[in-house]
Design a protein around this motif. Sequence first.
Motif, mmCIF file in Angstrom:
data_model
loop_
_atom_site.group_PDB
_atom_site.id
_atom_site.type_symbol
_atom_site.label_atom_id
_atom_site.label_comp_id
_atom_site.label_asym_id
_atom_site.label_seq_id
_atom_site.Cartn_x
_atom_site.Cartn_y
_atom_site.Cartn_z
ATOM 1 N N ALA A 54 11.381 -13.056 -35.016
ATOM 2 C CA ALA A 54 12.586 -12.659 -35.194
ATOM 3 C C ALA A 54 12.923 -12.884 -36.761
ATOM 4 N N GLY A 55 11.903 -13.253 -37.659
ATOM 5 C CA GLY A 55 11.998 -13.359 -38.945
ATOM 6 C C GLY A 55 12.255 -14.863 -39.402
ATOM 7 N N ALA A 56 11.878 -15.829 -38.861
ATOM 8 C CA ALA A 56 12.265 -17.078 -39.085
ATOM 9 C C ALA A 56 10.851 -17.970 -39.143
ATOM 10 N N ALA A 57 9.843 -17.335 -39.604
ATOM 11 C CA ALA A 57 8.428 -17.959 -39.601
ATOM 12 C C ALA A 57 8.739 -19.410 -40.449
ATOM 13 N N ARG A 58 7.868 -20.202 -40.115
ATOM 14 C CA ARG A 58 7.902 -21.658 -40.773
ATOM 15 C C ARG A 58 6.566 -21.489 -41.755
ATOM 16 N N ASP A 59 6.907 -21.931 -42.853
ATOM 17 C CA ASP A 59 5.526 -22.216 -43.996
ATOM 18 C C ASP A 59 5.051 -23.171 -43.563
ATOM 19 N N GLU A 112 13.152 -29.131 -41.064
ATOM 20 C CA GLU A 112 13.657 -28.596 -42.071
ATOM 21 C C GLU A 112 14.023 -27.189 -41.499
ATOM 22 N N LEU A 113 13.042 -26.486 -40.897
ATOM 23 C CA LEU A 113 13.118 -25.066 -40.218
ATOM 24 C C LEU A 113 14.608 -24.964 -39.413
ATOM 25 N N ALA A 114 14.706 -25.905 -38.970
ATOM 26 C CA ALA A 114 15.980 -26.098 -37.981
ATOM 27 C C ALA A 114 17.161 -26.186 -38.730
ATOM 28 N N ALA A 115 17.042 -26.868 -39.924
ATOM 29 C CA ALA A 115 18.373 -27.154 -40.541
ATOM 30 C C ALA A 115 18.646 -25.973 -41.317
ATOM 31 N N ARG A 116 17.698 -25.040 -41.888
ATOM 32 C CA ARG A 116 17.616 -24.076 -42.555
ATOM 33 C C ARG A 116 18.315 -22.933 -41.552
ATOM 34 N N GLN A 117 17.863 -22.771 -40.553
ATOM 35 C CA GLN A 117 18.448 -21.792 -39.459
ATOM 36 C C GLN A 117 19.827 -22.062 -39.251
ATOM 37 N N LEU A 118 20.259 -23.355 -39.032
ATOM 38 C CA LEU A 118 21.638 -23.752 -38.738
ATOM 39 C C LEU A 118 22.434 -23.512 -40.146
ATOM 40 N N ASN A 157 23.410 -20.061 -39.834
ATOM 41 C CA ASN A 157 24.221 -19.898 -38.498
ATOM 42 C C ASN A 157 23.303 -18.616 -37.883
ATOM 43 N N ALA A 158 22.062 -18.929 -37.652
ATOM 44 C CA ALA A 158 21.141 -17.992 -37.020
ATOM 45 C C ALA A 158 21.367 -18.306 -35.560
ATOM 46 N N PRO A 159 21.129 -17.174 -34.953
ATOM 47 C CA PRO A 159 21.379 -17.239 -33.463
ATOM 48 C C PRO A 159 20.379 -18.374 -32.909
ATOM 49 N N GLY A 160 21.042 -19.175 -32.155
ATOM 50 C CA GLY A 160 20.082 -20.328 -31.395
ATOM 51 C C GLY A 160 19.795 -21.397 -32.315
ATOM 52 N N ALA A 161 20.409 -21.360 -33.575
ATOM 53 C CA ALA A 161 20.069 -22.532 -34.382
ATOM 54 C C ALA A 161 20.478 -23.756 -33.833
ATOM 55 N N HIS A 162 21.652 -24.055 -32.947
ATOM 56 C CA HIS A 162 21.967 -25.407 -32.665
ATOM 57 C C HIS A 162 20.897 -25.801 -31.483
#
Length: 70
Positions: free
Chosen positions: A4-9, A16-22, A25-30
């Motif tokens: 979905a374009g949210a690969a984790r380095d 940190e990935l979850a915080a960046r997605q939040l 406001n990415a879908p499913g971030a919460h």
Amino acid sequence: LARAGAARDAAVTPRELAARQLAKNAPGAHELGELTELYYAALWGDRSDPAAEKRADELATAIKNALRAA
């Protein structure tokens, strides 16, 4: 997430990935944030929690559905 374009380095923690997605406001971030905290609790909690395992399954399904709908 990677598809979905949210690969984790490698240098980025799951939290940190979850915080960046939040922040995006990415879908499913919460749901990803909550799932990440359950992951850390399972990893370092030194005990099994069937309710947390059930919740993790629910969150994983919610994240998949949110990404599909986006």
